[in-house]
Enzyme design. Structure first.
Site, PDB file in Angstrom:
ATOM      1  N   SER A   1       1.391  -1.074  -0.205  1.00  0.00           N
ATOM      2  CA  SER A   1       0.157  -0.044   0.177  1.00  0.00           C
ATOM      3  C   SER A   1       0.922   1.355  -0.352  1.00  0.00           C
ATOM      4  O   SER A   1       2.273   1.191   0.424  1.00  0.00           O
ATOM      5  CB  SER A   1      -0.948   0.061   0.788  1.00  0.00           C
ATOM      6  OG  SER A   1      -0.213   0.508   2.197  1.00  0.00           O
ATOM      7  N   LYS A   2       0.549   2.388  -0.221  1.00  0.00           N
ATOM      8  CA  LYS A   2       1.060   3.629   0.223  1.00  0.00           C
ATOM      9  C   LYS A   2       2.265   3.840   1.065  1.00  0.00           C
ATOM     10  O   LYS A   2       2.202   4.684   0.854  1.00  0.00           O
ATOM     11  CB  LYS A   2       0.279   4.746   0.327  1.00  0.00           C
ATOM     12  CG  LYS A   2      -0.824   4.998  -1.467  1.00  0.00           C
ATOM     13  CD  LYS A   2      -1.395   6.262  -1.956  1.00  0.00           C
ATOM     14  CE  LYS A   2      -2.027   6.805  -2.809  1.00  0.00           C
ATOM     15  NZ  LYS A   2      -3.367   6.519  -3.244  1.00  0.00           N
TER      16      LYS A   2
END
Ligand code: GLU
Length: 476
Positions: A255-256
């Protein structure tokens, strides 16, 4: 490319693979890897790679997201041979197949309301069973169906087999078998007639003659449903390969938090597409110990063997290392075209300045990204503004006459490293100084910083005129 035959249930058919993204955001690393594997497999067998845009989720699909996918594929050079096909433009075809299935009795109208379906599920849960549709509207020989409620639009359900198993030999995961008792009669069309997700995928894979479905293993639960519908349509089954997810270094889904997950963030950070492709190819696949290889090699090797069953971990340091490798190989003029706009944004002045490709040749050994080259190259293209305290520290009275001597010799020395280097040594000897005593103030005066490549290389690139001009303010 190779004499081997494709892994296939229908091995005589030419290979056709597809990448089928839902355009709801950007092209993420996992999607790009799926696209790369599908593309490479088609290339390996001289087959066809299809791009299909699964845009039926009207609330989440946007034209910008379609563009982001197309841009990402283009940057990576993953050229599709057919498409892009848009599911939203194929609605008539899905309706046609639904009509045929209703006619053939492989699908049926179901008038149970959502509340009734929920109540059925609740009853089954309470009885400790897996919640599913109870078949109220499923036609069976000799069974009387309830009266059709007035003013209620039906959904269309697929008549899933009641008994037996669905089984497939997953190219990545091996044999997977699911009991039909575990499966619902899937809704394939909503009350307004629009087809549902799994149904569109099935009709598309069938119509597009897809022989190999390579996708993320978040879709593995859809596969038995899709296989049952394909069988009901009398279609040849594709071969399925479900590739494990890409995880962050901490073992969590990527994820980010783990850095950029959108492919198009990487060109912006100064990564080369060939580095990204090489890196992605090794995420969940291997060919012996090979770490660095071209896409030509990858396509010649990639035959769906040696795909890993366990999730791959995203490692930004390794990506940076591979990027450094490809930067070193890259043509300096190509890098210059990438670096120049970045430097212009930073106020670089290219007039009377060294040749940018030559500067890049000097700097690129030590950087991980193109953007780092731009930052490092600025020392040649901006007026140096050395820190006053550093200057006082390094430009001592002992050094002043040596600098004047050096500047004087600069006027006549032949301007290349081979002559500059002995000239500096002569100055050092004449003034009984050590290399850093002259190199440090020179670095400050010429570039404004203490860390630069070797001083003779810096001098050579800056050129006689610029060196003399930059030293002038320091000569009494
Ligand atoms: N549209 C799906 C996704 O973006 C992929 C479907 C498939 O590959 O079958 O996750």
């Amino acid at each position: 490319m190779t004499a081997s035959t494709p892994a296939s249930t229908a091995s005589s058919k030419p290979v056709r693979t597809r990448f089928a993204p839902s355009p709801t955001g950007y092209l993420h690393l996992g999607g790009a890897r799926t696209a790369l594997f599908s593309w490479a497999y088609a290339r390996h067998f001289g087959g066809t790679f299809v791009l299909r845009i699964e845009d039926t989720d009207l609330e989440r699909s946007t034209p910008e997201a379609v563009q982001a996918i197309v841009d990402g594929m283009q940057w990576l050079g993953l050229q599709h041979d057919e498409g892009p096909f848009y599911q939203m433009r194929r609605m008539d075809r899905y309706r046609e197949v639904i009509g045929q299935m209703l006619q053939a009795g492989t699908a049926y109208h179901c008038y149970s309301s959502p509340e009734e379906v929920e109540a059925m599920r609740e009853r089954m849960r309470a009885a400790g069973e897996k919640p599913r549709y109870d078949g109220t509207w499923r036609p069976e020989p000799g069974k009387a169906l309830p009266p059709v409620p007035a003013d209620r639009k039906p959904v269309v359900r697929f008549k899933n087999p009641l008994d037996g198993d669905v089984s497939w030999d997953d190219v990545v995961k091996g044999n997977i078998t699911i009991s039909n008792r575990e499966m619902d009669d899937l809704v394939i069309a909503r009350p307004d007639g629009t087809p549902t997700y799994n149904f569109c995928v099935v009709v598309d894979d069938w119509d597009m003659g897809i022989t190999h479905v390579i996708r993320g293993d978040d879709h593995v639960n859809n596969t038995p449903r899709q296989i049952n519908i394909l069988k009901a349509l009398g279609a040849t089954l594709p071969l399925y390969g479900h590739v494990p997810m890409i995880l962050g270094a901490d073992g969590e889904k990527l994820s980010k938090r783990h850095g950029a997950v959108s492919v198009m963030d990487y060109p912006a950070q100064g990564y080369l597409p060939e580095a990204m492709l090489n890196y992605l190819a090794r995420l969940g696949w291997s060919h012996g110990d090979e770490e660095i290889f071209s896409m030509e090699q990858f396509c010649s090797w990639f035959d769906l063997d040696h795909l890993s069953k366990s999730p791959a971990q995203f490692n930004p340091e390794k990506l940076a290392w591979i990027n450094n490798h490809y930067i070193k190989l890259a043509d300096n003029a190509r890098l210059a075209a990438m670096v120049k706009p970045l430097m212009e944004q930073d106020g670089a002045d290219f007039s009377n300045a060294p040749d940018l490709p030559k500067v890049i040749g000097l700097l690129k050994e030590r950087v991980n990204t193109v953007n780092e080259i731009a930052t490092a190259a600025m020392l040649f293209y901006r007026r140096p503004a050395p820190d006053a305290a550093l200057l006082t520290q390094h430009f001592t009275d002992a050094v002043k006459p040596a600098l004047a001597d050096f500047a004087a010799r600069c006027a006549t020395v032949e301007w290349n490293k081979e002559s500059l280097s002995p000239m500096i040594k002569e100055v050092l000897a004449a003034h009984q100084l050590k290399m850093p005593q002259i190199a440090m103030p020179l670095r400050l005066m010429l570039t404004g910083q203490l860390q630069t490549p070797a001083i003779d290389a810096v001098l050579e690139l800056l050129g006689r005129e610029a060196v003399i001009a930059r030293l002038q303010p320091y000569l009494a």
